[in-house]
Design a protein around this motif. Structure first.
Motif, PDB file in Angstrom:
ATOM      1  N   ALA A 133       0.751  -1.320   0.033  1.00 60.10           N
ATOM      2  CA  ALA A 133      -0.086   0.008  -0.008  1.00 60.10           C
ATOM      3  C   ALA A 133       0.990   1.380   0.125  1.00 60.10           C
ATOM      4  O   ALA A 133       0.668   2.121  -0.557  1.00 60.10           O
ATOM      5  N   VAL A 134       2.132   1.083   0.766  1.00 56.28           N
ATOM      6  CA  VAL A 134       2.889   2.374   0.857  1.00 56.28           C
ATOM      7  C   VAL A 134       3.382   2.549  -0.814  1.00 56.28           C
ATOM      8  O   VAL A 134       3.511   3.731  -1.181  1.00 56.28           O
ATOM      9  N   GLU A 135       3.777   1.354  -1.297  1.00 49.69           N
ATOM     10  CA  GLU A 135       4.326   1.611  -2.700  1.00 49.69           C
ATOM     11  C   GLU A 135       3.544   2.236  -3.942  1.00 49.69           C
ATOM     12  O   GLU A 135       3.662   3.074  -4.542  1.00 49.69           O
ATOM     13  N   HIS A 136       2.010   1.436  -3.493  1.00 52.25           N
ATOM     14  CA  HIS A 136       1.225   2.129  -4.455  1.00 52.25           C
ATOM     15  C   HIS A 136       0.688   3.591  -4.289  1.00 52.25           C
ATOM     16  O   HIS A 136       0.649   4.493  -5.147  1.00 52.25           O
ATOM     17  N   THR A 137       0.865   3.940  -2.894  1.00 52.92           N
ATOM     18  CA  THR A 137       0.599   5.357  -2.700  1.00 52.92           C
ATOM     19  C   THR A 137       1.549   6.273  -3.223  1.00 52.92           C
ATOM     20  O   THR A 137       1.209   7.311  -3.976  1.00 52.92           O
TER      21      THR A 137
END
Ligand SMILES: [Zn+2]
Length: 811
Positions: free
Chosen positions: A388-392
């Motif tokens: 989710a961090v990467e996608h954000t």
């Protein structure tokens, strides 16, 4: 006849797709120009710091505050001890003889404004206790909190403030603020260095609340009785000194988060040796605090395709078992951040992956996305968190600017969602799976959605407000609203049909139509219905602005300009509003006024549609039409009844009274009519004749603005041949009359129905008036059965009533 006809034609040509304004009642308070400009009304005059374009001006300035902090965690006492050396650089045109600092921990003192002004039903709920009802109970947890606030001695102990020569300095504490008096005035461009020593007791987050503190876990077969520490708003931080407000010395009441100054941080964190620590910034002494395998895995993670464990779940479990009393110091450095937070625990599993990006300017080419979490959070966290961090990062980079820091971290712990530069606290208990009696794990859709949503949200906050440095203590929507808008974009780009909670316009309609609310432009601590006001409504306002008002291209360009202009700077709402208008080239004062400055809602009603066809004046056509029209009317009921009753007609027995008119109706074409038509045709210009022969129909659509917010009118026409057409009328259609308009539409196809806002994109609160012709609305009814023999106390006690005696016991 001819004159009338030509007027009708002229009107038809002149009013194609032109709104007809209804008469306006110009009485006091009855009519407001929804399109008047906000300049000089609600917006401040532009100056050399902030321009009318929404950009920073040539004299824009902000302060620089650098920190060198040493801290020690006393695990047993749950107490933090710190020494901070602050270097304050005055870039303001003002000479300063004192500085203000934020002491946010003082909000937990029993005599603080925050604690003394707590009211029942506060905290963003719609209203307090209704005056006439009696309180019925208080939760044990709430009582425990009150007792702890009274007895435990929270808040800062400031044990010393000394200047660069070690001499004590004067200071004054005012609630959550500290004023430090300077011995010599601090001139423009000069710096001053001093040291503050402090300590404070950490709060138990789940009891006391707040954005930081500790949580200890119960010992299980798998895990130890260890704790997670999330430490934030934990050191005296320089208050904002700005061009538009001077010192932002507004006490912390617990809600409106904070504005701060940018600076560089060197922080040494002394914790038990078996702790894993995550913090704002880059770890400087990995070779002292990490094992060799951990350092190797961290290196491997930089180029890995998926998150790599730096500390595995099994290692974290073993770590908890050991425990130690010896200490280690973790050293972090962070550049150009406006705050610093950290977390530590021996429970932490740690995973990481390198995320590549186009690092323009000072942004790095590689960002380490990392997560820290206990075994209790598995398997949710290793599956979703770092991803989710990467996608954000990918989505926010698209909308705003490349992520400007080398790390982006997501930490599990007691705090359900809070952001700091490079580090975020996420999840609370809903990021943890449920365990049934047999030890089986499961998690709900809500847990998954909540966890991914909160991580996107908090990581997103590293852009807004940690880099675009808005002041949440004044305007919550500027970071919560703008950030929730981008969170919605990231969620919509996560997976198909992802169950997003806020962002689609129809989800805000009941709030916007409700009473007991305030405009978005309200000071943070005073907002009622905090979630809808500061998060959902501004989110949806921006979605509507992007999808419906400006379109994606103009919105995205303007939004990126705002982000870039105010990256590492401090924008106000007016800088945002102005930039969006200046760059898009679209006047939006009406939009800000309706959505940000009012409590009106969107509800447009399509009241009536009238179809007009041209009178050709060709008697061959028109007389036939008139005859058909007449034929559609029912026969005289009296004539029908007479016939059925066998009532004799005079003419039947006296046929000599029947004449020409008995055979030919009044629609019979006469020579005079035919000649008049031919001469009319000869007098027409070619273009007039073309219109007459076009077969076009003119539709008059009447609209009422029931909700108050002026909005574009979006219509879908359905035609007799089954085809459809969408028409988008700009909001300026309401400029003569924000309450009622009539708008015309011309088509050579016959319209059979019209739907207003068919894609549910405008947050129209009442859809029942959006159809013409109206529809029958479906709803599900719950069937109530009333009790057939209501019991009374008498009945229950088997008391009998007779006409003679009121109440008797049965014998
Ligand atoms: Zn937020």
């Amino acid at each position: 006849m001819r004159t009338l006809h030509m007027i009708a034609l002229a009107a038809a040509t002149a009013t194609f797709n032109v709104a007809v304004a209804q008469p306006v009642q110009q009485t006091v308070n009855d009519w407001r120009d929804a399109f008047r400009q906000l300049e000089d009304e609600d917006w401040p005059s532009p100056n050399r710091e902030r321009r009318a374009t929404g950009a920073p001006g040539p004299d824009y300035w902000q302060q620089q505050v650098d920190y060198d902090i040493d801290i020690r965690l006393d695990e047993e006492a749950k107490h933090l001890f710190g020494t901070e050396t602050v270097t304050y650089t005055n870039n303001a045109p003002d000479t300063l003889d004192f500085l203000w600092f934020l002491l946010d921990q003082n909000r937990f003192r029993p005599d603080s404004i925050a604690v003394m002004t707590e009211t029942v039903g506060g905290g963003g709920r719609a209203s307090g206790r209704v005056g006439e009802s009696m309180p019925e109970g208080i939760s044990a947890r709430s009582m425990r909190r009150r007792q702890m606030l009274d007895e435990d001695g929270y808040g800062f102990n400031i044990t010393g403030v000394t200047d660069a020569n070690g001499a004590p300095m004067d200071f004054t504490i005012v609630d959550t603020l500290l004023r430090l008096d300077l011995d010599t005035d601090l001139e423009t461009g000069d710096s001053v260095t001093f040291t503050i020593e402090w300590d404070y007791r950490l709060v138990e987050t789940q009891v006391i609340g707040g954005r930081a503190g500790w949580e200890c876990f119960e010992e299980t077969e798998d895990t130890g009785a260890d704790c997670i520490y999330q430490i934030a708003q934990w050191f005296p931080r320089a208050a904002v000194f700005s061009d538009y407000e001077g010192w932002h010395n507004k006490a912390f009441l617990g809600r409106g988060e904070f504005g701060l100054e940018f600076g560089d941080y060197d922080v040494s964190i002394r914790v038990p040796q078996d702790f894993i620590v995550s913090a704002t910034g880059v770890l400087q002494n990995a070779d002292e605090v990490l094992t060799e395998p951990q350092r190797e895995r961290l290196e491997e993670a930089r180029t890995a395709d998926e998150p790599v464990f730096i500390v595995t779940p099994a290692e974290a479990r073993a770590n908890e078992r050991r425990g130690t009393r010896s200490m280690a110091t973790w050293e972090f450095r962070a550049e150009n951040v406006r705050d610093f937070a950290w977390a530590g625990s021996r429970k932490f599993i740690w995973d990481a992956v390198g995320v590549e990006q186009d690092g323009e300017g000072d942004a790095p080419d590689l960002v380490m996305a990392m997560s820290f979490y206990p075994n209790e959070s598995e398997p949710l966290w290793s599956t979703f968190s770092t991803r989710a961090v990467e996608h954000t990062l990918a989505v926010y980079n698209d909308f705003a600017f490349p992520y400007p820091y080398p790390v982006a971290q997501s930490i599990a712990g007691p705090q359900g969602g809070m952001e700091y530069p490079m580090i975020t606290f996420n999840g609370g208990s809903y990021g943890r799976p449920m365990v049934d009696d047999d030890g089986n794990l499961s998690y709900s859709l809500g847990s998954k959605r909540g966890l991914i949503g909160v991580i996107i949200h908090e990581i997103g906050h590293i852009y807004f407000p940690m880099v675009v440095n808005t002041d949440e203590r004044q305007w919550t929507w500027m970071d919560e609203g703008v950030n929730s808008f981008l969170q919605f974009q990231a969620e919509r780009q996560w997976e198909e049909n992802y169950p997003v909670r806020r962002g689609d316009p129809h989800s805000i309609t009941s709030y916007m139509a409700s009473t007991n609310q305030m405009p978005i432009m309200t000071q943070s601590d005073s907002i009622l219905q905090f979630g809808p006001n500061a998060y959902s409504k501004p989110t949806i306002a921006l979605v509507v602005l992007r999808e419906t008002v400006l379109g994606r291209e103009l919105f995205d360009e303007a939004f990126r300009a705002y982000s870039e202009r105010w990256r590492f700077r401090r924008p106000t709402p007016y800088d945002f509003f102005r930039t969006m208008e200046e760059v898009s080239g679209v006047d939006l004062d009406w939009f800000w006024r309706g959505w940000f400055y009012s409590t009106d809602h969107v509800d447009i009603s399509l009241d009536r549609v009238i179809e007009g066809t041209f009178d050709t004046e060709d008697p061959g056509i028109e007389n036939m039409r008139a005859r058909e029209q007449a034929a559609r009317e029912p026969e005289s009921l009296t004539q029908v009844s007479n016939r059925e009753a066998g009532v004799a007609l005079y003419a039947d027995s006296n046929p000599e009274v029947l004449d020409f008119y008995s055979e030919n109706d009044r629609h019979t074409v006469t020579n005079r009519e035919r000649e008049a038509y031919e001469s009319m045709r000869e007098g027409l210009e070619d273009w007039e004749a073309d219109i007459l022969d076009s077969g076009d129909r003119v539709y008059y659509l009447d609209f009422t603005n029931e909700g108050g917010v002026v909005m574009p009118i979006i219509l879908e026409f359905t035609f007799a041949d089954g085809s459809t057409e969408m028409v988008r009328i700009p909001a300026e259609v309401w400029r003569y009359n924000p309450r009622n308009v009539t708008w015309t539409y011309v088509s050579d196809r016959q319209v059979v129905s019209v739907e207003l806002d068919p894609l549910w994109e405008t947050a129209d609160a009442d859809r029942t008036d959006n159809y013409y012709p109206p529809r029958i609305e479906p709803t599900r009814l719950e069937l109530y059965r009333s009790s057939s023999n209501p019991s009374s106390m008498m009945d229950d006690l088997d008391l009998r009533v007779t006409r003679d005696s009121v109440a008797t016991r049965p014998e």
